[in-house]
Design a protein around this motif. Structure first.
Motif, PDB file in Angstrom:
ATOM      1  N   TRP A  40      64.697  -2.363 -12.981  1.00  0.00           N
ATOM      2  CA  TRP A  40      64.329  -1.055 -13.504  1.00  0.00           C
ATOM      3  C   TRP A  40      64.874  -0.876 -14.911  1.00  0.00           C
ATOM      4  N   CYS A  68      72.602  -1.286  -5.758  1.00  0.00           N
ATOM      5  CA  CYS A  68      71.731  -0.276  -6.343  1.00  0.00           C
ATOM      6  C   CYS A  68      70.541  -1.016  -6.937  1.00  0.00           C
ATOM      7  N   THR A 127      68.138  -0.260  -8.852  1.00  0.00           N
ATOM      8  CA  THR A 127      67.737  -0.060 -10.249  1.00  0.00           C
ATOM      9  C   THR A 127      68.792  -0.566 -11.214  1.00  0.00           C
ATOM     10  N   CYS A 128      70.051  -0.569 -10.792  1.00  0.00           N
ATOM     11  CA  CYS A 128      71.126  -1.008 -11.694  1.00  0.00           C
ATOM     12  C   CYS A 128      71.552  -2.445 -11.404  1.00  0.00           C
ATOM     13  N   GLY A 129      71.237  -2.933 -10.201  1.00  0.00           N
ATOM     14  CA  GLY A 129      71.607  -4.302  -9.856  1.00  0.00           C
ATOM     15  C   GLY A 129      73.105  -4.499  -9.733  1.00  0.00           C
ATOM     16  N   ASP A 181      66.624  -6.302  -5.090  1.00  0.00           N
ATOM     17  CA  ASP A 181      67.577  -5.227  -5.396  1.00  0.00           C
ATOM     18  C   ASP A 181      68.733  -5.721  -6.260  1.00  0.00           C
ATOM     19  N   GLY A 182      69.115  -6.968  -6.075  1.00  0.00           N
ATOM     20  CA  GLY A 182      70.264  -7.490  -6.809  1.00  0.00           C
ATOM     21  C   GLY A 182      69.989  -7.711  -8.283  1.00  0.00           C
ATOM     22  N   VAL A 183      68.718  -7.715  -8.645  1.00  0.00           N
ATOM     23  CA  VAL A 183      68.347  -7.960 -10.040  1.00  0.00           C
ATOM     24  C   VAL A 183      68.471  -6.682 -10.873  1.00  0.00           C
ATOM     25  N   GLY A 184      68.211  -5.540 -10.216  1.00  0.00           N
ATOM     26  CA  GLY A 184      68.165  -4.297 -10.984  1.00  0.00           C
ATOM     27  C   GLY A 184      66.858  -4.213 -11.762  1.00  0.00           C
ATOM     28  N   PRO A 223      61.829  -2.175  -7.811  1.00  0.00           N
ATOM     29  CA  PRO A 223      62.447  -2.333  -6.491  1.00  0.00           C
ATOM     30  C   PRO A 223      61.602  -1.701  -5.376  1.00  0.00           C
TER      31      PRO A 223
END
Lengths: 399, 325, 348
Positions: free
Chosen positions: C73, B224, B226-228, C68-71, A254
């Motif tokens: 990480w 978020c 990182t969490c989507g 951002d909507g994918v996550g 991100p």
């Protein structure tokens, strides 16, 4: 020419990908003599000439560039289809921010690796003189705090964070700039040719965004880069030695997130690890002969040396300081002069990939690294979040 | 911590406007200079097809084409469309027809507009001629429009004869155009950022917590990353925070009225999961350091803090903020 | 060639305005929905690819925030095309064909409401000779429609019929922006009336691709991609025969569309007249069910409308309503660029 079946569709695994043509424009601040089509055409024609192929030999075109606002043309591939001989063919347009030149190459390579196409033209460009990149990057979006510091203001705090973390002396950035600008003198296509460059001049250049000096920043360039990628059969016909793709990967994380490491982003580490795994590289420092990495501000060389596994954490600046990354060092970095000497934004990543390929083809001219057999091309973009890399070799991949 | 309300979302105009400077290359340069001189040029492809307007590369073979020819300012409508409501930037302000016109001597059609009294006065096959703009600069708009043109047959004028070659040379060649482009948008930042911006009006900085990882996002962006997942719980952070890293700006940024040098920093507000950006003031620039404790300074009517100044607290320990840089 | 299927498809409701949502706020529920259909998590996805346009958003790098909507990480293998999401799907399909990934998440989105999409699309045109005249997207489609009428390929009542059929079918599509037939209205740019033109609106879509037997585990009746190809034509309208679409025909041929008849076609024809062109180029007879979803005439989120055609065709196969479907996407003025995919379900 190979005696194998022309189209080995029954084979399992990926088709090996070879670079048989490379072309770029002479990069300058403003190419007032050509249209956008004329600019991309120049790079494409050089790549075709290098491969000794014609437009009819190209099955598909994959093009990349940074934001459309830079030229003020939405989806310019539509208008460029004619100039790039794409009429009647597939044409795709990739956009992954600053990494786009690398990503575009990888999208094109997958068309061959998957055996969808045999020979693909890939190209990336930017004609920054059509507008102003900072305008395009800082459109007056309501409710948002205006950018307070210009382009360097985004990068310089991360450089300071690196210096703090690694305990690096403030002299290292100038060493990189001095090296890359000298390398650029050996590259006829580079934008900046500072014939009288000295380390003292770099060190005396104005401090724009402390800790980043003027001479440690990249120029704004007009330019394009193109490559012809092909399969084994195409490589067998190549009039000049091909570069072979041994690994390629993209990784994204991100833009901004809690815990993001701007100094050494995880996506960069993961991307490099994936490429090394594909290429069978276990010790990049020893096994890779030349690196073209995306260094828009000089300090990013030591930062990426760590991120890409050429040095342990905190040790990248020592590698730079030791002279290892000089053209005659044991790990030459940016023999072409790099982004610090040439920055047509959307093309900069592809130039890294192409220069890596030139090295292993032994075709880099005056900035050739003697005996280079494996080279890494690296690109990144966005908020240090998008990474694309490939590793190319002078021999076909094994296995 | 409260659940986010859904106030009226914010909207504001966003004007994207720039005068793009386009260099033309040889063929386009000749064509547009020709228009300035009331001469219409085409280009001949390898198989003899005459393309008007002339392009640099053959759409069929991709060959570079440079053989210019002159064609007539008269031609025939190949298709048309009646535009009763002209839009900004279009060539005429009164109702007109969009037309593709095959000029006499050309094999392909040029897109432009036709000045006609109404749709009943337009048809495919209609004969038209160029009406030149009074002031011509070397641009496609040097053709003000087409207008109906009474002629016996297409063989009048240059049509029917081979288009003569043209050197493309004119005095004072136009080598570039300035293409102003304005697009008007109405920007809305969405739910999460609306909440954030509205809170700023009360000089409060409100982030949102991720229900999955519990990190607090400032400014909140609705997800978020990182969490989507959607961030929902509102959390006020700050007002004080820690300067995690910075640079000293010595060059005036375009359109910003700030005296240099100044310090541009990353500020992790207390309770926030990541740093936001701002200017550091109230301290000589060369005394600024990582770990400095700062607080916002507001000016009347501003949407964002003008800058952040030292709180006077002891500096934060590096280990407390090194993840927030 | 590896067997790859569309196993899930989700889309937003398509609306005239979505001011209450940022792009990521609009996209994220669609991503959650498409993953929930398969039970996959972001970490199970081997490759992610999206399509969108900065010019539509009015902001450079607009796609970076939507990520951002994918996550994303830990970091993901990911790419983006500045094109309709159908081409993102193509890129993902190629990636799966290489064997480097077995699953892919594809999404795209477009908000036409912030700007004036008719004007925005003029920026796609030749920047020297055409864009300075600001010919809007409806005007260009109207030139094409008149060419068809002049050639005797259609007439205004026939175009009205396309509009009525499409929006009538959209009555069964809960996501459609214009469900149900409505009056043809006045000329927008003659010969096209309001009814011949797509609605302007915002929306998003996502699909999941899976290779091999895994597709059968995740979906009762996967929509297997039997072929996919795309082709582009010359840019200038004046050098093209606007009554035909050789690029769509060639893409269909390369995708294998003509090897056996299809029962369904989802065509990305934002204007009624373009359906006429595509039906001819793609050799679709009256026995083929065209745009049962209502097509782009019922919902046209720019940059997502092409991906939605692939998703709708796949969903129809998954529901057992089609055995072999053609899905089509287009880009550029007057169908300059066209993509065709052939989808099949296994015997029921």
């Amino acid at each position: 020419m190979s005696n194998q079946p022309a189209n080995n569709r029954g084979a399992t695994g990926k088709e090996p990908v070879a670079v048989v043509g490379i072309g770029q424009t002479h990069h300058v601040a403003a190419r007032h003599d050509v249209s956008i089509a004329g600019l991309v055409r120049e790079a494409a024609a050089r790549a075709l000439n290098d491969a000794e192929l014609t437009w009819a030999d190209i099955d598909a075109v994959v093009i990349g560039k940074a934001p459309d606002f830079f030229e003020g043309v939405m989806m310019p591939e539509l208008y460029l289809a004619d100039a790039l001989g794409a009429v009647g063919k597939p044409m795709m347009r990739v956009h992954t921010a600053g990494s786009v030149g690398g990503s575009t190459t990888l999208v094109a390579s997958n068309l061959i690796a998957s055996r969808v196409h045999r020979t693909v033209l890939t190209l990336a460009f930017e004609k920054q003189s059509e507008s102003n990149a900072m305008w395009g990057l800082s459109l007056p979006v309501p409710f948002q705090q205006p950018l307070l510091a210009g382009a360097g203001g985004f990068f310089a705090p991360h450089v300071r964070a690196y210096m703090r973390r690694a305990g690096a002396p403030d002299t290292v950035g100038s060493l990189v700039a001095y090296k890359d600008r000298r390398n650029a003198l050996k590259n006829p296509y580079a934008h900046l040719h500072e014939k009288d460059i000295t380390l003292e001049k770099v060190q005396a250049s104005p401090m724009l965004w402390d800790p980043v000096r003027y001479s440690e920043t990249c120029p704004s360039s007009d330019g394009a880069c193109a490559m012809v990628l092909t399969d084994r059969t195409g490589a067998a016909r190549s009039p000049r030695p091909p570069a072979w793709m041994h690994g390629g990967a993209m990784r994204s994380e991100p833009t901004l997130f809690a815990g993001k490491d701007f100094v050494s982003p995880q996506a960069g580490k993961d991307c490099a690890a994936d490429v090394y795994r594909q290429a069978g590289i276990t010790d990049p420092r020893r096994e890779i002969d030349a690196v073209e990495m995306y260094v828009p501000f000089s300090w990013y060389e030591p930062m990426w040396l760590e991120n890409l596994g050429f040095a342990d954490e905190g040790e990248g600046w020592k590698l730079t300081e030791s002279g290892a990354t000089e053209l005659d060092g044991d790990l030459p970095v940016n023999p072409s002069g790099g982004v610090l000497s040439t920055n047509p934004i959307g093309a900069s990543g592809m130039i890294r990939f192409a220069e890596a390929a030139l090295q292993v083809r032994g075709a880099a001219g005056e900035h050739q690294v003697d005996g280079a057999r494996k080279a890494l091309g690296h690109a990144y973009g966005g908020g240090s979040q998008f990474f694309s890399m490939w590793l190319v070799g002078s021999e076909p991949p094994t296995g | 911590m409260t659940a986010a309300p859904s106030p009226e979302v914010l909207r504001a105009p966003l004007v994207v406007e720039f005068p793009f400077t386009r260099s033309l290359g040889p063929v386009q340069s000749a064509f547009l200079t020709g228009l300035r001189e009331r001469t219409v040029l085409g280009v001949r492809t390898g198989d003899g097809t005459i393309l008007v307007p002339p392009v640099e590369y053959d759409p069929v073979t991709a060959d570079e084409i440079r053989d210019l020819v002159e064609v007539a300012p008269t031609g025939t409508v190949t298709t048309w469309a009646w535009n009763a409501s002209p839009r900004r930037g279009q060539p005429l302000t009164t109702p007109f027809a969009w037309v593709l016109v095959k000029l006499d001597g050309a094999d392909t059609a040029l897109l432009h507009v036709l000045d006609a009294p109404g749709p009943d006065a337009v048809h495919s096959g209609q004969r038209v001629r160029i009406r030149w703009a009074a002031e011509r600069t070397g641009a496609i708009t040097d053709i003000a429009c087409f207008e109906p043109y009474e002629s016996e047959s297409e063989s009048e004028g240059a049509g029917g004869t081979a288009a003569p070659a043209h050197s493309g040379l004119f005095d004072d060649l136009v080598t570039g155009i300035t293409a102003p482009a304005r697009l008007d948008y109405v920007y809305s930042p969405g739910r999460a950022q609306t909440d954030y911006i509205n809170a700023l009006a009360d000089r409060k900085t409100v982030g949102e917590r991720c229900p999955s990882c519990a990190k607090v996002y400032v400014p909140p962006r609705g997800a978020c990353p990182t969490c989507g997942v959607a961030t929902t719980d509102r959390v006020e952070v700050g007002p004080a925070g820690t300067l995690t890293t910075y640079c000293i700006v010595n060059i005036k940024a375009r359109g910003l009225d700030i005296e240099v040098p100044y310090v541009y920093g990353h500020i992790a507000l207390d309770g926030a999961g990541l740093a936001l950006h701002g200017r550091i003031g109230g301290i000589p620039y060369d005394q600024v350091r990582m770990g400095l404790r700062v607080e916002p300074v507001w000016t009347e009517g501003a949407r964002f803090p003008d800058h952040y100044r030292p709180t006077g607290e002891p500096d934060a320990d590096y280990d407390t903020y090194k993840e927030l840089i | 060639m590896r067997d790859i299927a569309i196993v899930a498809f989700a889309q937003s409701d398509h609306l005239r305005r979505t001011d209450e949502c940022s792009e990521v706020e609009m996209v994220m529920p669609v991503l959650h929905s498409v993953l929930a259909q398969t039970g996959l998590k972001t970490s199970d996805i081997g490759f992610t690819c999206s399509g969108s346009s900065d010019y539509l958003a009015g902001r450079a790098f607009s796609f970076t925030m939507t990520l951002d909507g994918v996550g994303a990480w830990p970091p993901i293998s990911e790419s983006h095309v500045e094109m309709d999401g159908a081409w993102a799907l193509y890129e993902a399909w190629v990636k799966l064909l290489t064997g480097e990934a077995d699953t892919a998440l594809v999404y795209s989105y477009g908000k036409s409401s912030p700007g004036s999409v008719r004007d925005v699309l003029t920026r796609q045109l030749d920047p020297y000779y055409v864009a300075p005249l600001w010919p809007d997207s409806v005007a260009l489609a109207a030139l094409q429609a008149q060419a068809l009428i002049d050639a005797g390929e259609t007439d205004e009542p026939a175009l009205a019929g396309v509009a009525a059929r499409s929006r009538g079918d959209a009555a069964d599509n809960p996501h459609a922006q214009l469900p149900g037939a409505r009056p043809q209205g006045d000329y927008l740019v003659q010969p096209l009336r309001t009814g011949d033109c797509p609605p302007i609106g915002d929306g998003a879509a996502a699909v999941v691709l899976v290779a091999g037997d895994r597709a059968r585990d995740l979906c009762e009746r996967p929509a297997w991609i039997r072929g996919m190809d795309h082709r582009i034509e010359a840019h200038s309208l004046g050098v093209r025969d606007l009554t035909d679409s050789p690029s769509a025909r060639l893409a269909a041929e390369r995708a294998g569309a003509f090897e056996r008849p299809v029962d369904t076609a989802e065509l990305h024809a934002p204007f009624t007249s373009q359906e006429v062109v595509l039906r001819k180029a793609l050799r679709l007879g009256d026995d083929v069910r065209v745009n049962p979803s209502g097509g782009a005439l019922a919902a046209n989120p720019v940059m997502a409308a092409g991906l939605i055609r692939l998703g709708e065709a796949a969903a129809r196969i998954q529901r057992g309503e089609s055995d072999r479907a053609l899905a089509h996407a287009t880009s550029g003025p007057c169908l300059q660029q066209n993509l065709v995919a052939v989808l099949e379900g296994e015997a029921q």
